[in-house]
Design a protein around this motif. Structure first.
Motif, mmCIF file in Angstrom:
data_model
loop_
_atom_site.group_PDB
_atom_site.id
_atom_site.type_symbol
_atom_site.label_atom_id
_atom_site.label_comp_id
_atom_site.label_asym_id
_atom_site.label_seq_id
_atom_site.Cartn_x
_atom_site.Cartn_y
_atom_site.Cartn_z
ATOM 1 N N TRP A 240 0.836 -1.208 0.000
ATOM 2 C CA TRP A 240 0.000 0.000 0.000
ATOM 3 C C TRP A 240 0.868 1.255 0.000
ATOM 4 O O TRP A 240 0.686 2.168 -0.819
ATOM 5 C CB TRP A 240 -0.922 -0.037 1.229
ATOM 6 C CG TRP A 240 -1.896 1.111 1.343
ATOM 7 C CD1 TRP A 240 -1.653 2.344 1.869
ATOM 8 C CD2 TRP A 240 -3.267 1.114 0.920
ATOM 9 N NE1 TRP A 240 -2.786 3.118 1.809
ATOM 10 C CE2 TRP A 240 -3.788 2.392 1.233
ATOM 11 C CE3 TRP A 240 -4.094 0.170 0.319
ATOM 12 C CZ2 TRP A 240 -5.122 2.733 0.963
ATOM 13 C CZ3 TRP A 240 -5.419 0.515 0.055
ATOM 14 C CH2 TRP A 240 -5.912 1.787 0.374
ATOM 15 N N LYS A 241 1.849 1.305 0.922
ATOM 16 C CA LYS A 241 2.720 2.490 1.021
ATOM 17 C C LYS A 241 3.538 2.658 -0.252
ATOM 18 O O LYS A 241 3.676 3.761 -0.775
ATOM 19 C CB LYS A 241 3.663 2.354 2.230
ATOM 20 C CG LYS A 241 2.994 2.681 3.544
ATOM 21 C CD LYS A 241 4.018 2.726 4.684
ATOM 22 C CE LYS A 241 3.320 2.543 6.022
ATOM 23 N NZ LYS A 241 3.781 1.347 6.754
ATOM 24 N N MET A 242 4.117 1.554 -0.726
ATOM 25 C CA MET A 242 4.914 1.601 -1.953
ATOM 26 C C MET A 242 4.082 2.139 -3.114
ATOM 27 O O MET A 242 4.510 3.027 -3.850
ATOM 28 C CB MET A 242 5.424 0.190 -2.261
ATOM 29 C CG MET A 242 6.192 0.025 -3.552
ATOM 30 S SD MET A 242 5.168 -0.121 -5.061
ATOM 31 C CE MET A 242 4.480 -1.774 -4.899
ATOM 32 N N TYR A 243 2.862 1.616 -3.260
ATOM 33 C CA TYR A 243 2.044 1.991 -4.425
ATOM 34 C C TYR A 243 1.745 3.490 -4.435
ATOM 35 O O TYR A 243 1.949 4.166 -5.447
ATOM 36 C CB TYR A 243 0.744 1.177 -4.446
ATOM 37 C CG TYR A 243 -0.127 1.520 -5.635
ATOM 38 C CD1 TYR A 243 0.157 1.001 -6.891
ATOM 39 C CD2 TYR A 243 -1.201 2.402 -5.519
ATOM 40 C CE1 TYR A 243 -0.613 1.338 -7.999
ATOM 41 C CE2 TYR A 243 -1.979 2.745 -6.612
ATOM 42 C CZ TYR A 243 -1.687 2.209 -7.846
ATOM 43 O OH TYR A 243 -2.437 2.553 -8.940
ATOM 44 N N PHE A 244 1.262 3.999 -3.302
ATOM 45 C CA PHE A 244 0.833 5.414 -3.308
ATOM 46 C C PHE A 244 2.001 6.388 -3.205
ATOM 47 O O PHE A 244 1.979 7.454 -3.806
ATOM 48 C CB PHE A 244 -0.201 5.658 -2.209
ATOM 49 C CG PHE A 244 -1.501 4.962 -2.505
ATOM 50 C CD1 PHE A 244 -2.317 5.415 -3.532
ATOM 51 C CD2 PHE A 244 -1.896 3.832 -1.806
ATOM 52 C CE1 PHE A 244 -3.505 4.764 -3.850
ATOM 53 C CE2 PHE A 244 -3.085 3.174 -2.109
ATOM 54 C CZ PHE A 244 -3.887 3.644 -3.131
ATOM 55 N N ASN A 245 3.042 6.020 -2.433
ATOM 56 C CA ASN A 245 4.138 6.965 -2.225
ATOM 57 C C ASN A 245 5.198 6.918 -3.320
ATOM 58 O O ASN A 245 5.827 7.929 -3.618
ATOM 59 C CB ASN A 245 4.814 6.706 -0.869
ATOM 60 C CG ASN A 245 3.846 6.900 0.281
ATOM 61 O OD1 ASN A 245 2.825 7.573 0.129
ATOM 62 N ND2 ASN A 245 4.142 6.302 1.426
ATOM 63 N N GLU A 246 5.426 5.747 -3.880
ATOM 64 C CA GLU A 246 6.550 5.590 -4.808
ATOM 65 C C GLU A 246 6.090 5.364 -6.252
ATOM 66 O O GLU A 246 6.515 6.037 -7.171
ATOM 67 C CB GLU A 246 7.422 4.386 -4.395
ATOM 68 C CG GLU A 246 7.789 4.347 -2.925
ATOM 69 C CD GLU A 246 9.075 5.112 -2.635
ATOM 70 O OE1 GLU A 246 9.692 5.631 -3.592
ATOM 71 O OE2 GLU A 246 9.447 5.187 -1.458
ATOM 72 N N LEU A 247 5.212 4.377 -6.434
ATOM 73 C CA LEU A 247 4.911 3.933 -7.793
ATOM 74 C C LEU A 247 3.991 4.898 -8.558
ATOM 75 O O LEU A 247 4.269 5.271 -9.699
ATOM 76 C CB LEU A 247 4.293 2.523 -7.749
ATOM 77 C CG LEU A 247 4.077 1.852 -9.107
ATOM 78 C CD1 LEU A 247 5.403 1.624 -9.829
ATOM 79 C CD2 LEU A 247 3.338 0.524 -8.941
ATOM 80 N N LEU A 248 2.891 5.285 -7.912
ATOM 81 C CA LEU A 248 1.868 6.095 -8.597
ATOM 82 C C LEU A 248 2.459 7.353 -9.256
ATOM 83 O O LEU A 248 2.148 7.639 -10.430
ATOM 84 C CB LEU A 248 0.750 6.444 -7.600
ATOM 85 C CG LEU A 248 -0.586 6.908 -8.151
ATOM 86 C CD1 LEU A 248 -1.176 5.924 -9.141
ATOM 87 C CD2 LEU A 248 -1.565 7.145 -6.992
ATOM 88 N N PRO A 249 3.323 8.121 -8.545
ATOM 89 C CA PRO A 249 3.888 9.309 -9.201
ATOM 90 C C PRO A 249 4.764 8.980 -10.411
ATOM 91 O O PRO A 249 4.979 9.840 -11.259
ATOM 92 C CB PRO A 249 4.744 9.946 -8.089
ATOM 93 C CG PRO A 249 4.214 9.387 -6.815
ATOM 94 C CD PRO A 249 3.730 8.003 -7.133
ATOM 95 N N LEU A 250 5.253 7.736 -10.506
ATOM 96 C CA LEU A 250 6.139 7.374 -11.625
ATOM 97 C C LEU A 250 5.388 7.097 -12.923
ATOM 98 O O LEU A 250 5.972 7.170 -13.998
ATOM 99 C CB LEU A 250 6.963 6.129 -11.273
ATOM 100 C CG LEU A 250 7.993 6.243 -10.155
ATOM 101 C CD1 LEU A 250 8.692 4.903 -9.956
ATOM 102 C CD2 LEU A 250 9.012 7.335 -10.471
ATOM 103 N N PHE A 251 4.103 6.734 -12.839
ATOM 104 C CA PHE A 251 3.438 6.336 -14.090
ATOM 105 C C PHE A 251 2.131 7.082 -14.356
ATOM 106 O O PHE A 251 1.446 6.785 -15.333
ATOM 107 C CB PHE A 251 3.224 4.812 -14.158
ATOM 108 C CG PHE A 251 2.109 4.272 -13.305
ATOM 109 C CD1 PHE A 251 2.310 4.026 -11.968
ATOM 110 C CD2 PHE A 251 0.857 4.008 -13.852
ATOM 111 C CE1 PHE A 251 1.286 3.526 -11.169
ATOM 112 C CE2 PHE A 251 -0.171 3.510 -13.073
ATOM 113 C CZ PHE A 251 0.040 3.266 -11.724
ATOM 114 N N THR A 252 1.810 8.064 -13.511
ATOM 115 C CA THR A 252 0.660 8.918 -13.813
ATOM 116 C C THR A 252 1.150 10.346 -14.037
ATOM 117 O O THR A 252 2.189 10.745 -13.519
ATOM 118 C CB THR A 252 -0.365 8.928 -12.658
ATOM 119 O OG1 THR A 252 0.313 9.244 -11.436
ATOM 120 C CG2 THR A 252 -1.058 7.581 -12.527
#
Lengths: 253, 253
Positions: free
Chosen positions: A107-119
Motif C-alpha cells: 500500500w505504502k509503496m504503491y501510493f508513495n513511490e509507484l503512482l507518481p512514476l506512471f501517472t
C-alpha cells in the motif's frame, strides 16, 4: 492459484502463474495511467467518513472477495465470510500461510513511490474511476507478491534438508540467500520491461512495415517500460522474497 | 468521457477515447480468458437469492459507480446516488441522453454469443473471480458502445441541416445510412484484431530475432484475434450506431 489445481503443486505451474500475472500488472498500470494523478482521491474526505476515497473504495470492494491464499485483503478486519462457495482448497500450503502478508508495505509503496512514476500530475476529476483502477493495480501486485507462499512451499518440498536447519535457527539472512537467484531476477526485470513496451504501444494499421516487435520508442508507450523494470527490481521481487522467508519461518510450526 | 474535458467536445477527442477503449476491451477479454467457461457462475444460485452469481455480483458492484453518460448501469433500479462527487459535467449532451441504453442487448450478446468464443469450456471453480472479470468486460464494452452518444452529438453539431429533417421525420433508416462509413468500420475491425494479436502474445526474452510485430501465429494468442474482429463487426459497431440513432431521434425534443 488457478494453476495449482487442487492438491497438486509444481514449480512449473507456479512459474506459469507468475509470468501470466506480469501481463496483468502491465495491463492494470496502463489502465490507471489513462487518468491524471488525481490527488483529491487520496486525501481524507468528509463524504467517506473522514477516510480517503481510495480507502473507502477498497474497503467496500474487498467485502467477501478473499478466498485464496494469494488474495490477501488490505483491510482484513470485519470481512464477512465469502458469499460464493469456491472449489478452491488451500491444502497445499501450511496452515499458517494465512498469517503472512506484506500488504501494508505494498500500500505504502504503491501510493508513495509507484503512482507518481506512471501517472501524469494533475486532476481530471474522475475520482471514482481512478480509485477503482488503483484497486485493480493494488490487487494484482499483491496477488503476484503473495504467490511467494507457493514458491516457498515448492522450494521447501524440493529440498527440506537445505531449508529445515535454517528455519530451526530462524536464520532469515541465509534463507534469503538461498531464495535469491540474481540471473533469474535480471530476466524477470527485463521481461516485465519488454511487456510494458509491447502492451503499451499505440497499435495502428499503418506502422507494420519493417518494424521489429518491441522496438518502438519508449516515449510513445502508455507506461514507461523502465517503471515496470523498477517495480519488479525494487519492490515486487524483494517483497516476494520477504513473503517466502516469512512463510518458511512458520513452515515447521 | 475523460477526453471531453467539461463543455468542450471534439471529434478528435471522441475518436481518441474510442481507440483507447479498444485496448481496454482487449485487455479485459484477455484477463477473462484466463479462466474456464465456469457455467455454474451463470445459473441461478440459492446463496444469491435465486439470482445467478454474475447478476448478484454486477448488482453489488454497480452500486454508486455511475456518473458519466457513457457509464450505463445494467441494473438501474434502486441505484443509490453516487458517494463520490465528480467534477464531470454532462452538459455537452442533450438531457435525454440518459434515456438511451442498449445494455440489455449487450448483456445477452456477451453471455450467449461472445463468452463461448473466447473462453475454454470447463470449470476451474473460481467463480467469484470469473464474474468480476465478466463485469469488467461488460462494463468496458458498454462504455465503448455508449460513447456513441458523443459521436452522435458531434456529428449533429457539425451538420444539423443534414440530420434535422431526418430526425423530424423519425427516419431511422436514413439516419443509420448517414452514420455508416464502411471503410472506417473495416479499419476499426482490422485494428481491433491487430490489437488482440499484439497484446495477447506471449512475450518472452528469447523471441525477438527477426520477428515482425503483429505477425505471431494466432494460435499462441490468449484471445483469438478473429474474435475481436467479429465482436466489433457484428456487435460493437452496430450497437454503437443504434445508440447514435436513438440519441439523434431525441436530439430535438
Amino acid at each position: 492459484m488457478d494453476a495449482a489445481g487442487g492438491e497438486q503443486l509444481s514449480l512449473a505451474a507456479v512459474r506459469d502463474a507468475l509470468v501470466r500475472l506480469e501481463d496483468s500488472v502491465v495491463f492494470a498500470l496502463i489502465e490507471r495511467a489513462k487518468h491524471r494523478r488525481n490527488a483529491p482521491a487520496y486525501a481524507p474526505a468528509a463524504a467517506a467518513g473522514g477516510r480517503s476515497l481510495v480507502e473507502f473504495f477498497v474497503r467496500e470492494a474487498e467485502t467477501g472477495h478473499y478466498q485464496k491464499p494469494e488474495d490477501v485483503p488490505f483491510f482484513p478486519q470485519d470481512l464477512p465470510s465469502p458469499l460464493f462457495p469456491s472449489k478452491y482448497s488451500a491444502k497445499v500450503l501450511h496452515p499458517s500461510a494465512s498469517l503472512v502478508t506484506v500488504n501494508d508495505a505494498i500500500w505504502k509503496m504503491y501510493f508513495n513511490e509507484l503512482l507518481p512514476l506512471f501517472t501524469v500530475d494533475g486532476d481530471d476529476g474522475s475520482y471514482a474511476e481512478t480509485v477503482a483502477l488503483d484497486f485493480v493495480c493494488l490487487q494484482v501486485i499483491s496477488r503476484r507478491i503473495h504467490i511467494g507462499k507457493y514458491v516457498a512451499e515448492v522450494k521447501f518440498k524440493d529440498a527440506p534438508q537445505d531449508y529445515s536447519p535454517l528455519i530451526q535457527a530462524k536464520d532469515s539472512n541465509s534463507l534469503m540467500n538461498l531464495l535469491t537467484f540474481k540471473a533469474v531476477e535480471e530476466k524477470v526485470k527485463k521481461r516485465a520491461e519488454k511487456k510494458a513496451r509491447t502492451f503499451g504501444q499505440n497499435v495502428t494499421l499503418e506502422d507494420t512495415a519493417g518494424k521489429q516487435e518491441g522496438t518502438a520508442g519508449d516515449s510513445g508507450c502508455k507506461v514507461d517500460p523502465k517503471v515496470l523494470s523498477k517495480l519488479y527490481d525494487q519492490w515486487v521481487m524483494p517483497l516476494t522474497k520477504d513473503v517466502e522467508v516469512e512463510y518458511l519461518l512458520r513452515r515447521l510450526e
